[in-house]
Scaffold this motif. Structure first.
Motif, PDB file in Angstrom:
ATOM      1  N   PHE A 658       0.835  -1.205   0.000  1.00 41.87           N
ATOM      2  CA  PHE A 658       0.000   0.000   0.000  1.00 41.87           C
ATOM      3  C   PHE A 658       0.871   1.257   0.000  1.00 41.87           C
ATOM      4  CE2 PHE A 658      -2.905   3.075   1.976  1.00 41.87           C
ATOM      5  CZ  PHE A 658      -4.062   2.830   1.244  1.00 41.87           C
ATOM      6  N   ALA A 659       1.861   1.313   0.870  1.00 44.37           N
ATOM      7  CA  ALA A 659       2.735   2.486   0.960  1.00 44.37           C
ATOM      8  C   ALA A 659       3.582   2.646  -0.300  1.00 44.37           C
ATOM      9  CB  ALA A 659       3.625   2.378   2.197  1.00 44.37           C
ATOM     10  N   LYS A 660       4.034   1.512  -0.894  1.00 43.85           N
ATOM     11  CA  LYS A 660       4.832   1.597  -2.112  1.00 43.85           C
ATOM     12  C   LYS A 660       4.033   2.192  -3.266  1.00 43.85           C
ATOM     13  CE  LYS A 660       8.321  -2.026  -1.494  1.00 43.85           C
ATOM     14  NZ  LYS A 660       8.815  -3.350  -1.952  1.00 43.85           N
ATOM     15  N   LEU A 661       2.780   1.802  -3.371  1.00 40.41           N
ATOM     16  CA  LEU A 661       1.939   2.350  -4.435  1.00 40.41           C
ATOM     17  C   LEU A 661       1.802   3.856  -4.300  1.00 40.41           C
ATOM     18  CD1 LEU A 661      -0.883  -0.340  -4.719  1.00 40.41           C
ATOM     19  CD2 LEU A 661       0.825   0.225  -6.434  1.00 40.41           C
ATOM     20  N   PHE A 662       1.622   4.329  -3.082  1.00 37.94           N
ATOM     21  CA  PHE A 662       1.505   5.769  -2.881  1.00 37.94           C
ATOM     22  C   PHE A 662       2.812   6.481  -3.218  1.00 37.94           C
ATOM     23  CE2 PHE A 662      -2.464   5.124  -0.584  1.00 37.94           C
ATOM     24  CZ  PHE A 662      -3.159   6.247  -0.982  1.00 37.94           C
ATOM     25  N   ASN A 663       3.925   5.907  -2.789  1.00 34.44           N
ATOM     26  CA  ASN A 663       5.210   6.535  -3.098  1.00 34.44           C
ATOM     27  C   ASN A 663       5.468   6.566  -4.601  1.00 34.44           C
ATOM     28  OD1 ASN A 663       6.235   7.245  -0.519  1.00 34.44           O
ATOM     29  ND2 ASN A 663       6.637   5.107  -0.083  1.00 34.44           N
ATOM     30  N   LYS A 664       4.934   5.584  -5.310  1.00 38.23           N
ATOM     31  CA  LYS A 664       5.078   5.561  -6.760  1.00 38.23           C
ATOM     32  C   LYS A 664       4.325   6.725  -7.413  1.00 38.23           C
ATOM     33  CE  LYS A 664       4.277   2.502 -10.720  1.00 38.23           C
ATOM     34  NZ  LYS A 664       3.715   1.180 -11.137  1.00 38.23           N
ATOM     35  N   GLY A 665       3.218   7.124  -6.836  1.00 41.55           N
ATOM     36  CA  GLY A 665       2.428   8.206  -7.424  1.00 41.55           C
ATOM     37  C   GLY A 665       2.834   9.599  -6.992  1.00 41.55           C
ATOM     38  N   LEU A 666       3.728   9.713  -5.995  1.00 50.08           N
ATOM     39  CA  LEU A 666       4.106  11.034  -5.493  1.00 50.08           C
ATOM     40  C   LEU A 666       4.765  11.923  -6.546  1.00 50.08           C
ATOM     41  CD1 LEU A 666       5.332  10.269  -1.862  1.00 50.08           C
ATOM     42  CD2 LEU A 666       3.188  11.297  -2.582  1.00 50.08           C
ATOM     43  N   PRO A 667       5.665  11.413  -7.416  1.00 53.87           N
ATOM     44  CA  PRO A 667       6.237  12.308  -8.434  1.00 53.87           C
ATOM     45  C   PRO A 667       5.198  12.926  -9.351  1.00 53.87           C
ATOM     46  CG  PRO A 667       7.542  10.297  -8.247  1.00 53.87           C
ATOM     47  CD  PRO A 667       6.315  10.082  -7.418  1.00 53.87           C
ATOM     48  N   VAL A 668       4.191  12.161  -9.727  1.00 49.93           N
ATOM     49  CA  VAL A 668       3.131  12.708 -10.580  1.00 49.93           C
ATOM     50  C   VAL A 668       2.347  13.771  -9.833  1.00 49.93           C
ATOM     51  CG1 VAL A 668       1.153  12.127 -12.026  1.00 49.93           C
ATOM     52  CG2 VAL A 668       3.005  10.487 -11.735  1.00 49.93           C
ATOM     53  N   LEU A 669       2.095  13.522  -8.558  1.00 45.97           N
ATOM     54  CA  LEU A 669       1.368  14.508  -7.758  1.00 45.97           C
ATOM     55  C   LEU A 669       2.198  15.782  -7.588  1.00 45.97           C
ATOM     56  CD1 LEU A 669      -0.038  11.947  -5.252  1.00 45.97           C
ATOM     57  CD2 LEU A 669      -1.460  13.540  -6.513  1.00 45.97           C
ATOM     58  N   CYS A 670       3.507  15.643  -7.509  1.00 44.79           N
ATOM     59  CA  CYS A 670       4.366  16.836  -7.454  1.00 44.79           C
ATOM     60  C   CYS A 670       4.231  17.657  -8.735  1.00 44.79           C
ATOM     61  CB  CYS A 670       5.818  16.433  -7.236  1.00 44.79           C
ATOM     62  SG  CYS A 670       6.191  15.871  -5.561  1.00 44.79           S
ATOM     63  N   GLN A 671       4.089  16.969  -9.864  1.00 49.32           N
ATOM     64  CA  GLN A 671       3.889  17.688 -11.120  1.00 49.32           C
ATOM     65  C   GLN A 671       2.565  18.445 -11.132  1.00 49.32           C
ATOM     66  OE1 GLN A 671       4.290  14.901 -14.338  1.00 49.32           O
ATOM     67  NE2 GLN A 671       6.379  14.313 -13.790  1.00 49.32           N
ATOM     68  N   LEU A 672       1.552  17.876 -10.497  1.00 54.61           N
ATOM     69  CA  LEU A 672       0.253  18.554 -10.454  1.00 54.61           C
ATOM     70  C   LEU A 672       0.321  19.864  -9.681  1.00 54.61           C
ATOM     71  CD1 LEU A 672      -2.271  15.610  -9.911  1.00 54.61           C
ATOM     72  CD2 LEU A 672      -1.702  16.811 -12.014  1.00 54.61           C
ATOM     73  N   LEU A 673       1.297  19.999  -8.781  1.00 55.31           N
ATOM     74  CA  LEU A 673       1.450  21.269  -8.064  1.00 55.31           C
ATOM     75  C   LEU A 673       1.807  22.402  -9.016  1.00 55.31           C
ATOM     76  CD1 LEU A 673       3.386  20.107  -4.879  1.00 55.31           C
ATOM     77  CD2 LEU A 673       1.025  20.890  -4.977  1.00 55.31           C
ATOM     78  N   SER A 674       2.371  22.066 -10.178  1.00 53.96           N
ATOM     79  CA  SER A 674       2.741  23.082 -11.172  1.00 53.96           C
ATOM     80  C   SER A 674       1.711  23.184 -12.291  1.00 53.96           C
ATOM     81  CB  SER A 674       4.112  22.745 -11.771  1.00 53.96           C
ATOM     82  OG  SER A 674       5.086  22.601 -10.756  1.00 53.96           O
ATOM     83  N   SER A 675       0.571  22.541 -12.136  1.00 50.61           N
ATOM     84  CA  SER A 675      -0.448  22.551 -13.183  1.00 50.61           C
ATOM     85  C   SER A 675      -1.052  23.946 -13.340  1.00 50.61           C
ATOM     86  CB  SER A 675      -1.548  21.536 -12.851  1.00 50.61           C
ATOM     87  OG  SER A 675      -2.608  21.637 -13.767  1.00 50.61           O
ATOM     88  N   LYS A 676      -1.502  24.226 -14.554  1.00 50.91           N
ATOM     89  CA  LYS A 676      -2.158  25.507 -14.803  1.00 50.91           C
ATOM     90  C   LYS A 676      -3.622  25.492 -14.367  1.00 50.91           C
ATOM     91  CE  LYS A 676      -3.261  24.321 -19.622  1.00 50.91           C
ATOM     92  NZ  LYS A 676      -3.081  24.713 -21.040  1.00 50.91           N
TER      93      LYS A 676
END
Length: 1427
Positions: A658-676
């Motif tokens: 469960f924790a590994k899956l979340f850590n896998k998605g964190l880089p994509v979520l970091c990109q969403l912080l820069s979304s327009k």
């Protein structure tokens, strides 16, 4: 009166026509003038005869006449008629209640009351419909406009009556009359359908009113559906009700909520569920194409079903098989509807652990459908499905074994192209975190460590269990693993039946029994049963059958072998026996075997549950049995421990996954912080806050990246970021204020530790917000001071430094935090600790800089408050700077020196004198090395030399200090000196104004320039001053002269006169020009920066050294030196734009540098210069466009941001677009076609104005004529395909057809233009489609001709090549023949005359002329086509 039958007509006029002799017919229809008198007579008749008054023809006819001429009847008499009918209905209800309850009615009474009921109800229902139609007519009085906007109010009739209230009174009467056993009035006692439809249609007519969806009409809706519910429940109106509700939903948009609430009322109050099933069945019959056409009806059906499923999901279960068919249809609205229903069913009906297998299978099927449509083709469906999963996860309705699969699907949707889907995906991830079934914290490293440790323990306890662990079904509840005895018997039964048919005859078993399958003579009944049961458990069915046969013979009358033929038959076994008839004897064997097997299973289960209790009760005194019991107990306890350990290991394994899956998605979520998209950013912020609270390992990356969002232009984003950090670092529960302050300080210190410069800048803004809002209290500040001074026990150096940094940030909002503690800062930061920690000194200087004013006021009568030269701050700084010159262990000397010089110039009264003294002392330190060298040379061991050998570290730090002094001296003159001169000039003018007491306005303009002049203050002669004042030039000219004076000081005195900076300049220049001699990278970096800072002072020095600076930029091997020079060039471009303008192309060239850091700095500098109009936008901007596809994502993002900002500056981007397209499509540049399309696609997407697009279409069409290669044609046509075309754009394309007509033979070009027309056909008006079709036909014609001509040209070229080859072959052959002739001596070769040779040559020339003529004709034809 008793001789007629009242037949309810289908229409109002039908009552005037007779179809039988007994049917009642209306003959006398009263006029509007006759009606008032006859209504009064009817009222009198009602008072005399009661409800039977309506049986008289004159009374019913006048009521019928009111219906026929309703519009012409006076309102007063319409109201009288209404009141009469209400009373009549009430009277009918009351008297029928008594009559029907008393007992049987005579035939005559029954017939009379039936006519009374039907006639009264007919008039009442039709009159209600007439009033309803009148009420729903459009009226200007419907809307009452007030200050609060438009508000709907109930309409009233002309006489002031409230129709909605009157309507409710009639509905109550209709409901009341239906509560009695009215069917007894009919013969046979079945209520006729027309009467049911009469009342029902009246209700449906009222539902059509647009006011039915308003809150005030809820009593009316409830009454209507109570009537409909009674009709459905008692009088079989269900199917008609379903069809009518379907029609209402299809034609009236306001009916969604009323119908849904009404159906829910039918379900809850009357238990009527068939209506929903019938409606679903009817919807399923509708053709999918018809549903797509009727978008309004489709939407109404969907909303209705969703509303019902949310309140009563259990009624949707029988219809799920029909609804799931819509998941494969094109209508996305119905897919959303069905998926919402599936979600509601799972959430409210099929959730929980106590589901039976059938319900569990149904739940799994529903969840499978929800999983499938996470990848639906429609974005709104994907978003809806994720919302449904969010609800299921929040309510813990998702089985544990399915959660990881759903989590993987959700992570995939983070990259969805739709912002709605991404938002829903992030919300679902947040819900997963909040409702995760594993732990309140999910630190991956800790969980992995615990998992490995517990798995190791399990291997030690039971190696086999550890190996089998991965093969077991994960997360399956224990209930699902249990198989009942009856299920086992059902699985065994086919084999049992087959063996019984084979072994058991009518009289007994076969004769070939062996001794092993028989019972001994002394076997007891209990032992016999146990042996049979054991054989069945061991799957030895043949043995069990034979043992049973023996037992039947030995214990014939035993109850356990009992059999009743009437109860047990062969039907249950017929399918298994392949339709072979079973005998009673065989059936008896099957029944007894089943009984023994099930009984044995029950005993086994009960024994396993109470095994320990029985062992305690049946404990025997024998020592052997005692030892055996203890061994069994120890074994059982060991097995229990292994089971617990396996559960723990499984739990930890799932937690890690469960924790590994979340850590896998964190880089994509970091990109969403820069979304327009603001929604992406807000949801990502919320997720990272939750992830940080749950201890996800890499969540801190997102928390730090959120810092930059505090500068967002969107207020919602800024508020969300401030709220997030408030929640994470400020809102902490603690027993007291001191403990809370400790938590806050500890959290903020952890955040500041390791932060980059950009993150610290963002933190300053956030900390300032916290200080202003009072979140950082005085207790927190006190604790920070204690940490900084280390008065708090066990404070480390890092914690002390973090406390100082936080104090400096707090001082941005409240400067008194620093001003009231200067002594503390000096003693702790610049004292003994500072000598050994240059970082502490640097941060202390940063904190003290908060005391300075950024922009001195020019109208302040008081001079700025500056500290004396001999202040303790400057003395300690000088000591640290000089003593630290030789301390090479601390690498933070250079940044500390820069900050120290800035502090001296910000706070000191004469900063140049202080820095001059420090500079002299540094020079003495360096000269001391020359003295030592001279002393050693005087011994005669080495010859004297004029060179001074100084350690590289000292010279590097010296250059850093000198460069910063030069830069700060310039800033000091441009800001402080200028402001002070301007302030004095302002005061002088004020004094002169008061003296002269002139009323006219003085020009005391406040200058925004960066320099000042003393000449305006020292002007002699009052006459000149008066002239200036009269011309209004006192302030303006004074500012210009002050500026010129400051510039002259910079040009002539700072670095050209006899001063320290001028003396140091040759040393810097010498190091910069001799990289081979001075090879140390740090030294050359410092000297280059110092040279650039010196160049900032004087334009002459800048111009003289630009060649040197650019040479270093292009030839230096160190990335850091090139990156620093690029930044310096940006500052020089602001300072001296004219001198730097010729060198701009060489700055652009650094965009192709091998170092990403250099490229990033170059792009950043050019972005600032261009957007601030310091550099003209020229053709070199195509180099910036190439950065869009840079491998470094930071550079690529910065390039995209540049063009986005440039597009906002009027026509700036539009003006350079043709040059960009031309340059990028140049064959010499050699850009890959895929890269070209990526760049152009991003840039052209920023052009949104229709006028610009139209002009670009025309320009690009003309550019076709200037291109020669097919690659350039493809590039231009691709650019044209990116535009959105309107009518004018299509006309431009048509008008310039000749520019690209001859290029259409190229397949890619032709396809692009066809794509343009196809997309334009969907967007433009119908009248423009004619132009598009005409243009398409012209394109097709040109394409076909071009392809044909191209083929001809290819053939001609091939023919020419072939002819040339033939000619060459003939020449070779001819030469060979001539050679052969010379060698041969025969007379036959000499007989060939010259005339034959000439004839042969003539034929060859004719053939060549024909070929040349055909080629000329072909070329001319091609040229004509192209023209």
């Amino acid at each position: 009166m008793d001789t007629f039958d009242f037949v309810i007509p289908l229409s109002l006029d039908a009552l005037q026509e007779s179809t039988s002799t007994r049917q009642y017919v209306v003959y006398n229809i009263s006029t509007s003038k006759e009606i008032p008198k006859k209504i009064q007579e009817a009222q009198v008749a009602f008072r005399q005869d009661g409800p039977h008054f309506i049986l008289k023809a004159q009374n019913f006819d006048v009521l019928y006449s009111v219906l026929v001429g309703f519009g012409s009847v006076d309102g007063e008499f319409r109201q009288r008629t209404w009141e009469l009918l209400l009373k009549a209905m009430s009277k009918v209800t009351a008297e029928l209640a008594l009559l029907l309850d008393e007992g049987d009615l005579s035939s005559k009474e029954r017939h009379q009351w039936l006519n009374v009921l039907k006639m009264t109800t007919y008039i009442a229902c039709n009159l209600t419909e007439s009033f309803e139609n009148e009420y729903n007519k459009p009226s200007t009085d419907t809307l009452v406009i007030g200050k609060q906007g438009r508000k709907k109010s109930a309409r009233k009739s002309d006489d002031g009556t409230d129709w909605e209230e009157e309507r409710n009174r009639m509905l109550v009467q209709l409901f009341s009359v239906l509560q009695h056993p009215l069917h007894r009035l009919w013969e046979p006692p079945i209520m006729e359908e027309d009467f049911v439809n009469l009342i029902a249609n009246c209700c449906y007519k009222i539902l059509e009113s647009p006011t039915m969806n308003l809150a005030r009409t809820k009593p009316t809706r409830d009454s209507i559906f109570q009537i409909i519910g009674t009709l459905v429940k008692k009088f079989n109106h269900g199917l008609a009700c379903s069809l009518k509700l379907m029609q209402l939903l299809q034609h009236f948009e306001h009916m969604v909520v009323p119908c849904a609430q009404g159906v829910i009322l039918l379900i809850e109050s009357f238990g009527i569920t068939s209506v929903v099933s019938e409606m679903v069945r009817e919807i399923a019959k509708v053709d999918a194409r018809e549903l797509m056409k009727d978008t309004s009806g489709l939407r109404n059906f969907s909303q209705f079903l969703v509303e019902v499923s949310e309140k009563c999901p259990q009624v949707m279960l029988p219809s799920l098989s029909l609804l799931v068919n819509f998941l494969h249809e094109e209508a996305s609205g119905m897919r959303n509807c069905v998926l919402s229903i599936l979600g509601s069913v799972v959430l409210k009906v099929l959730s929980g652990e106590q589901l039976d297998p059938k319900s569990r299978d149904l739940r799994d099927q529903c969840l499978d459908h929800l999983e499938d449509h996470v990848h639906d083709i429609h974005a709104f469906v994907r978003s809806k499905v994720l919302h449904i999963w969010n609800d299921l996860v929040s309510e813990k309705s998702v089985p544990l074994r399915r959660q990881q699969q759903v989590l993987k699907l959700t992570l995939g949707r983070l990259k969805d192209k739709s912002s709605h889907v991404r938002k829903s995906a992030v919300q679902l991830l947040t819900a997963f975190l909040k409702g995760n079934p594993f732990a309140a914290k999910l630190p991956l490293e800790e969980l992995e460590g615990q998992y490995e440790e517990e798995l190791k323990k399990l291997k030690e306890m039971d190696p086999k269990a550890a190996l089998d662990l991965s093969a077991e079904e994960e997360d399956k509840p224990q209930v699902e693993k249990t198989v009942t005895g009856r299920e086992l018997w059902a699985a065994m039964l086919p084999e049992v039946v087959a063996i019984v048919l084979e072994v058991v005859d009518e009289g007994g078993t076969d004769d070939d029994d062996d001794g092993e399958d028989s019972l001994e003579q002394d076997t007891s009944l209990n032992d016999a049963v146990l042996e049979i049961a054991e054989a069945l458990n061991s799957s030895k069915i043949r043995r069990a059958v034979k043992l049973l046969e023996c037992a039947l013979e030995m214990f014939h009358g035993a109850e356990v072998f009992g059999y009743d033929p009437e109860i047990h038959s062969s039907k249950a076994y017929r399918k298994l026996s392949k339709d072979e008839e079973l005998t009673d004897h065989q059936i008896r064997h099957l029944v007894v075997l089943e009984r023994i097997f099930l009984s044995a299973k029950e005993m086994e289960e009960s024994k396993s549950q109470t095994d320990e209790e029985k062992m305690d009760e049946d404990k025997k005194p024998e020592e052997e049995e005692k030892e055996e019991t203890e061994e069994m107990r120890a074994e059982r306890e060991a097995q229990a421990e292994v089971t617990k350990q396996k559960l723990l290991v499984n739990y930890l394994k799932d937690s890690v996954c469960f924790a590994k899956l979340f850590n896998k998605g964190l880089p994509v979520l970091c990109q969403l912080l820069s979304s327009k998209h603001v929604s992406d950013v807000l949801e990502a912020v919320q997720f990272f806050v939750t992830a940080f609270e749950f201890g996800l390992l890499n969540a801190m990356t997102g928390v730090r990246r959120m810092l930059a969002l505090v500068w967002s232009k969107e207020q919602a984003v800024k508020d969300a970021v401030i709220g997030a950090y408030q929640r994470l670092y400020i809102n902490i529960e603690a027993p007291n204020e001191r403990a809370r302050a400790q938590h806050i300080v500890r959290n903020l210190s952890a955040l500041i530790t390791g932060a980059t410069l950009g993150e610290r800048t963002s933190m300053e803004e956030i900390i300032a917000q916290f200080v202003n809002s009072g979140d950082i209290t005085k207790q927190c500040l006190t604790l920070l001071w204690e940490r900084f001074t280390k008065t708090l026990p066990d404070t480390t150096d890092d914690e002390s430094l973090a406390g100082l940094v936080l104090l400096a940030m707090c001082a941005n909002s409240e400067a008194h935090i620093v001003s009231s503690n200067i002594g503390v800062l000096v003693n702790s930061g610049l004292g003994e600790r500072g000598l050994h920690n240059f970082t502490l000194v640097k941060e202390t200087c940063t904190a003290l800089l908060k005391l300075s004013t950024a922009k001195p006021k020019t109208d302040d009568p008081n001079p700025p408050n500056r500290l004396d030269r001999d202040h303790e701050i400057f003395e300690r700084l000088a000591k640290i700077l000089l003593d630290g010159l030789n301390i090479f262990e601390d690498r933070q000397y250079s940044p500390m020196a820069i900050e120290a010089v800035s502090l001296i110039y910000a706070l000191a009264e004469h900063p140049d004198l202080i820095c001059g003294e420090i500079l002299q002392e540094m020079s003495k330190i360096m000269l001391s090395y020359y003295t030592e060298a001279a002393d050693s040379a005087s011994d005669g061991s080495q010859p004297e030399t004029e060179d001074i050998k100084v350690p590289v570290g000292i010279l590097t730090r010296f250059f850093v200090f000198v460069g910063q002094v030069a830069l700060r001296q310039l800033i000091h003159l441009d800001t402080y000196v200028f402001s002070e001169l301007k302030r004095r000039n302002y005061l002088k003018e004020e004094m002169e104004t008061e003296k002269k007491k002139k009323k006219k306005k003085r020009n005391t303009r406040k200058s925004l320039a960066t320099s000042a002049s003393e000449a305006s203050m020292n002007r002699g002669g009052s006459q000149d001053g008066d002239i200036d004042e009269e011309m209004g030039l006192t302030g303006a000219v004074a500012d210009d002269m002050e500026a010129e004076y400051i510039r002259s000081i910079c040009e002539t005195e700072i670095i050209k006169a006899d001063n320290l900076l001028a003396l140091v300049k040759p040393v810097i220049w010498a190091v910069c020009t001799n990289p081979g001699k001075y090879a140390d990278p740090e030294l050359r970096t410092a000297s280059t920066l110092a040279l650039a800072k010196f160049m900032m002072i004087s334009s002459d020095l800048c111009e003289d050294n630009l060649q040197l600076l650019f040479t270093i930029l292009e030839k230096s091997e160190e990335d850091l030196i090139r990156a620093n020079i690029v930044i310096a060039l940006g500052d020089l471009s602001f300072r001296f734009p004219n001198q730097l303008e010729p060198w701009t192309p060489r700055i652009y060239a650094r965009l192709r540098d091998s170092s990403p850091k250099v490229r990033q700095n170059t792009l950043t500098i050019l972005t600032h210069l261009i957007l601030n109009d310091m550099v003209k936008v020229k053709g070199q901007i195509s180099d910036i466009a190439l950065c869009i596809t840079d491998d470094d994502p930071r550079i690529s993002g910065l390039a995209k941001l540049f063009f986005s900002e440039l597009a906002r500056k009027g026509n700036a981007l539009y003006n350079v677009l043709p040059d960009i397209i031309s340059r990028l499509s140049d064959t010499e540049l050699g850009i890959e076609e895929k890269r070209y399309r990526t760049i152009i696609g991003h840039i052209l997407n920023l052009v949104q104005k229709d006028k610009q697009l139209e002009t670009l279409v025309e320009k690009l069409c003309h550019r076709f004529q200037a291109t020669v290669t097919t690659r350039q044609w493809r590039d231009i046509s691709y650019c044209l395909s990116l535009f959105t075309y309107n009518e004018k754009s299509i006309r431009k394309l048509s008008e310039n057809f000749s520019c690209y007509a001859d290029k259409l033979y190229e397949p890619d070009v032709y396809d692009f233009f066809l794509g343009i027309l196809a997309s334009a056909r969907k967007l433009v008006k119908p009248e423009v489609k004619v132009l598009i079709e005409e243009l398409e036909s012209r394109m097709q014609e040109s394409h076909e001709k071009g392809v044909e001509d191209e083929n001809v040209l290819n053939k001609a070229a091939n023919a020419k090549t072939k002819a040339r080859n033939v000619k060459n072959t003939e020449k070779v052959s001819k030469s060979r023949i001539r050679g052969r002739r010379r060698k041969e001596s025969s007379s036959e070769d000499e007989e060939k005359t010259e005339e034959e040779e000439e004839e042969e040559e003539k034929k060859k020339r004719q053939r060549q002329k024909k070929l040349a003529h055909s080629y000329t004709q072909l070329t001319a034809r091609t040229r004509k086509i192209r023209e």
